[in-house]
Scaffold this motif. Structure first.
Motif, short mmCIF file in Angstrom:
data_model
loop_
_atom_site.label_atom_id
_atom_site.label_comp_id
_atom_site.label_asym_id
_atom_site.label_seq_id
_atom_site.Cartn_x
_atom_site.Cartn_y
_atom_site.Cartn_z
N GLY A 75 0.81 -1.22 0.00
CA GLY A 75 0.00 0.00 0.00
C GLY A 75 0.84 1.26 0.00
N GLN A 76 2.06 1.18 0.56
CA GLN A 76 2.97 2.33 0.55
C GLN A 76 3.31 2.76 -0.88
OE1 GLN A 76 4.34 4.21 2.93
NE2 GLN A 76 4.03 3.10 4.84
N LEU A 77 3.29 1.83 -1.81
CA LEU A 77 3.58 2.19 -3.20
C LEU A 77 2.55 3.15 -3.75
CD1 LEU A 77 4.50 -1.38 -4.51
CD2 LEU A 77 6.09 0.48 -3.94
N LEU A 78 1.32 3.05 -3.25
CA LEU A 78 0.24 3.91 -3.72
C LEU A 78 0.13 5.19 -2.92
CD1 LEU A 78 -2.25 4.01 -5.70
CD2 LEU A 78 -3.59 3.13 -3.77
N LEU A 79 0.36 5.12 -1.60
CA LEU A 79 0.07 6.25 -0.73
C LEU A 79 1.24 6.70 0.13
CD1 LEU A 79 -3.44 5.04 0.48
CD2 LEU A 79 -3.00 7.02 -0.97
N GLY A 80 2.41 6.10 -0.05
CA GLY A 80 3.56 6.45 0.76
C GLY A 80 4.19 7.78 0.37
N PRO A 81 5.25 8.18 1.08
CA PRO A 81 5.89 9.48 0.85
C PRO A 81 6.33 9.71 -0.60
CG PRO A 81 6.69 8.52 2.88
CD PRO A 81 5.86 7.47 2.23
N ILE B 20 0.98 -9.44 -3.26
CA ILE B 20 -0.43 -9.55 -2.87
C ILE B 20 -1.26 -9.92 -4.08
CG2 ILE B 20 -0.31 -7.98 -0.90
CD1 ILE B 20 -1.30 -5.75 -2.71
N THR B 21 -2.47 -10.41 -3.83
CA THR B 21 -3.35 -10.88 -4.90
C THR B 21 -4.07 -9.71 -5.55
OG1 THR B 21 -5.27 -11.13 -3.46
CG2 THR B 21 -3.73 -13.00 -3.57
N GLU B 22 -4.72 -9.99 -6.68
CA GLU B 22 -5.50 -8.95 -7.36
C GLU B 22 -6.64 -8.47 -6.46
OE1 GLU B 22 -4.76 -7.56 -10.38
OE2 GLU B 22 -2.92 -8.71 -10.05
N ARG B 23 -7.28 -9.38 -5.75
CA ARG B 23 -8.38 -8.98 -4.86
C ARG B 23 -7.86 -8.09 -3.74
NH1 ARG B 23 -11.28 -11.48 -0.37
NH2 ARG B 23 -13.45 -10.74 -0.38
N GLU B 24 -6.68 -8.38 -3.23
CA GLU B 24 -6.11 -7.54 -2.18
C GLU B 24 -5.73 -6.17 -2.72
OE1 GLU B 24 -4.29 -11.14 0.60
OE2 GLU B 24 -3.09 -10.28 -1.01
N LYS B 25 -5.26 -6.11 -3.95
CA LYS B 25 -4.98 -4.81 -4.56
C LYS B 25 -6.26 -3.99 -4.70
CE LYS B 25 -1.01 -6.63 -7.09
NZ LYS B 25 -0.48 -7.11 -8.38
N THR B 26 -7.35 -4.65 -5.09
CA THR B 26 -8.63 -3.95 -5.19
C THR B 26 -9.07 -3.44 -3.82
OG1 THR B 26 -9.31 -5.29 -7.08
CG2 THR B 26 -11.07 -4.22 -5.82
N GLY B 27 -8.84 -4.24 -2.76
CA GLY B 27 -9.17 -3.80 -1.41
C GLY B 27 -8.40 -2.57 -0.99
N ILE B 28 -7.11 -2.51 -1.36
CA ILE B 28 -6.29 -1.34 -1.04
C ILE B 28 -6.79 -0.11 -1.78
CG2 ILE B 28 -3.98 -0.35 -1.32
CD1 ILE B 28 -2.87 -3.16 -0.71
N LEU B 29 -7.14 -0.28 -3.05
CA LEU B 29 -7.67 0.85 -3.84
C LEU B 29 -8.96 1.36 -3.22
CD1 LEU B 29 -7.09 -0.39 -7.50
CD2 LEU B 29 -5.84 1.41 -6.30
N GLY B 30 -9.85 0.44 -2.87
CA GLY B 30 -11.12 0.85 -2.28
C GLY B 30 -10.92 1.57 -0.96
N LEU B 31 -10.03 1.06 -0.12
CA LEU B 31 -9.75 1.70 1.16
C LEU B 31 -9.14 3.09 0.96
CD1 LEU B 31 -9.56 1.69 4.23
CD2 LEU B 31 -7.37 0.49 4.03
N ALA B 32 -8.25 3.22 -0.03
CA ALA B 32 -7.65 4.53 -0.31
C ALA B 32 -8.72 5.56 -0.63
CB ALA B 32 -6.67 4.41 -1.48
N VAL B 33 -9.72 5.15 -1.40
CA VAL B 33 -10.78 6.09 -1.77
C VAL B 33 -11.68 6.39 -0.57
CG1 VAL B 33 -12.80 6.45 -3.23
CG2 VAL B 33 -10.75 5.39 -4.19
N VAL B 34 -12.17 5.34 0.07
CA VAL B 34 -13.12 5.54 1.17
C VAL B 34 -12.44 6.26 2.34
CG1 VAL B 34 -14.53 4.35 2.89
CG2 VAL B 34 -14.56 3.60 0.52
N GLY B 35 -11.18 5.93 2.62
CA GLY B 35 -10.48 6.54 3.74
C GLY B 35 -9.78 7.85 3.42
N GLY B 36 -9.67 8.20 2.13
CA GLY B 36 -8.95 9.42 1.76
C GLY B 36 -9.80 10.44 1.03
N TRP B 37 -10.65 9.99 0.11
CA TRP B 37 -11.46 10.94 -0.67
C TRP B 37 -12.41 11.72 0.24
CZ3 TRP B 37 -16.55 12.07 -1.61
CH2 TRP B 37 -16.82 12.88 -2.71
N GLN B 38 -13.14 11.01 1.10
CA GLN B 38 -14.11 11.68 1.96
C GLN B 38 -13.46 12.68 2.92
OE1 GLN B 38 -17.76 10.64 2.01
NE2 GLN B 38 -17.86 12.72 2.81
#
Length: 410
Positions: free
Chosen positions: A101-107, A216-234
């Motif tokens: 997940g750090q690859l997507l949202l890290g420093p 990580i699996t494709e489903r886990e990558k999708t979970g990270i993307l979803g969490l990034a949106v729900v936990g960051g966009w709002q």
């Protein structure tokens, strides 16, 4: 539970409203303050949860892995399972997902966005009309631009993304009723499919690096993307209205921020120091996610009391962030407050991975917005603005402003 094991119930005084009652949601502060003094580790018989309200108890609980976040997520008043992500797992599984997940949202990912986000912010505020609702006209488009750039979405997809992100954010609310919860599930499924389809074509940027990770699996990558949106966009979308609510009635705070950039107040100080301190203070005062749930896997002593094994725990971040024992003048805005041990992003293992993105993007926006419109003013008195009656997220329903300084009532 035997009689000896039953928790001692310390009732709120009659003059205080239960914070989750309809009448108490707009201003739960008085009840939280009373609990901090009299019962900081409090058993609430209505929710059947242990409420933590002091900064000491909340901070300790957030850092204690005996309080399970994975089990806490199962305490939502809903029957749907969230996808696998850092939110729904405990160590060591949590860390296995967090590292990719750090690859997507890290420093490094956040630094790569700073230049383009400045361009997006300037374009957004350059097109603002004289009178507008900052929640709708600035907050949501701002959050969408941040995530559109983060994910490398074609601009033609931004409107659909914003619609889905807003609808899926219902999943933040553990108390959502069945109808809202069903709508949130449907939106999350559609958002996941939308992001997954786009991600399969990503070869560059933070999203491309996440998708290329084979840990990580494709489903886990999708979970990270979803969490990034729900936990960051709002939180980004709601930060703008909440920030202006606090800033605009306080000219000295606005002037300090506008003046932080020396010759060019629009762009803030060179390293964003003053703006970043301000963002932390604003998030302390109005944490978009005001509480989080845990379940004790064994008896857990905390400052002010002990949570029993299997105890369901509500860590009330909004209360901790205004604890007089941790913050001088806790209900006042201090733009340069330091140190500022606010817990809006949590603490410990589950510290929000999107924290740096939210802080950096917000610190880029506010100096540009306030510097670009010297006359920016609320057009409704602050005490007349309505807060969303739902406990999550903490948000203004509307924040009407004028960019020209007209303060006529809306």
């Amino acid at each position: 539970m035997t009689t000896a094991e039953r928790p001692v119930i310390v009732p709120l005084p009659p003059h205080l409203t239960h914070p989750f009652a309809p009448a108490g949601r707009a201003d739960p502060g008085p009840a939280y303050r009373w609990l901090q003094v009299h019962d900081p580790v409090h058993y609430d018989p209505y929710s059947r949860m242990w409420w933590l309200t002091s900064h000491a108890a909340c901070g300790a609980a957030l850092r204690d892995n005996r309080l399970s976040a994975a089990l806490g997520q199962r305490e939502r008043a809903r029957d749907d399972a969230l996808p696998p992500s850092m939110l729904t797992t405990d160590p060591p599984e949590h860390q296995r997902l967090r590292n990719p997940g750090q690859l997507l949202l890290g420093p490094a990912a956040v630094r790569s966005l700073e230049g383009v986000l400045g361009e997006e912010i300037d374009a957004l505020i350059g097109a603002l009309p004289d009178r507008l609702d900052a929640v709708e006209a600035i907050g949501a488009p701002f959050a969408t631009a941040v995530f559109g750039r983060l994910f490398g979405l074609p601009r033609t997809d931004w409107a659909r993304f914003e619609l889905l992100a807003g609808a899926a954010s219902v999943n933040l609310d553990p108390l959502a009723g069945s109808e809202r919860a069903a709508a949130g599930r449907a939106a999350m499924a559609e958002l996941s499919a939308f992001l997954t389809a786009h991600a399969r074509t990503a070869v560059a940027g933070p999203l491309g690096r996440l998708m290329a990770d084979d840990r990580i699996t494709e489903r886990e990558k999708t979970g990270i993307l979803g969490l990034a949106v729900v936990g960051g966009w709002q939180p980004l979308a709601e930060m703008v209205g909440n920030a202006l609510y606090w800033l605009l009635p306080r000219p000295e705070a606005v002037a300090a921020l506008r003046g932080s950039g020396g010759g060019d107040a629009r762009h803030g100080d060179e390293d964003g120091g003053a703006a970043r301190l301000l963002v932390d203070e604003l998030l302390r005062l109005e944490a978009p996610i005001p509480f989080t749930a845990r379940v004790a896997t064994e008896e857990v002593p905390l400052p002010g009391g002990t949570v029993p094994r299997d105890g369901r725990v509500l860590i009330i971040i909004a209360a901790a962030n205004r604890d007089p024992a941790a913050f001088e003048d806790p209900d006042e805005l201090r733009p340069g407050r330091t140190p500022n041990p606010q817990l809006a992003f949590g603490a410990g293992t589950h510290f929000c991975l999107a924290a740096q993105l939210v802080r950096t993007a917000s610190a880029l926006l506010l100096p540009r917005l306030l510097g670009g419109f010297p006359g920016l003013a609320l057009t409704t008195a602050p005490d007349a603005l309505a807060w969303d009656p739902r406990p999550i997220p903490r948000r203004l329903l509307r924040c009407p402003v004028s960019t020209t300084g007209s303060a006529d009532a809306d």
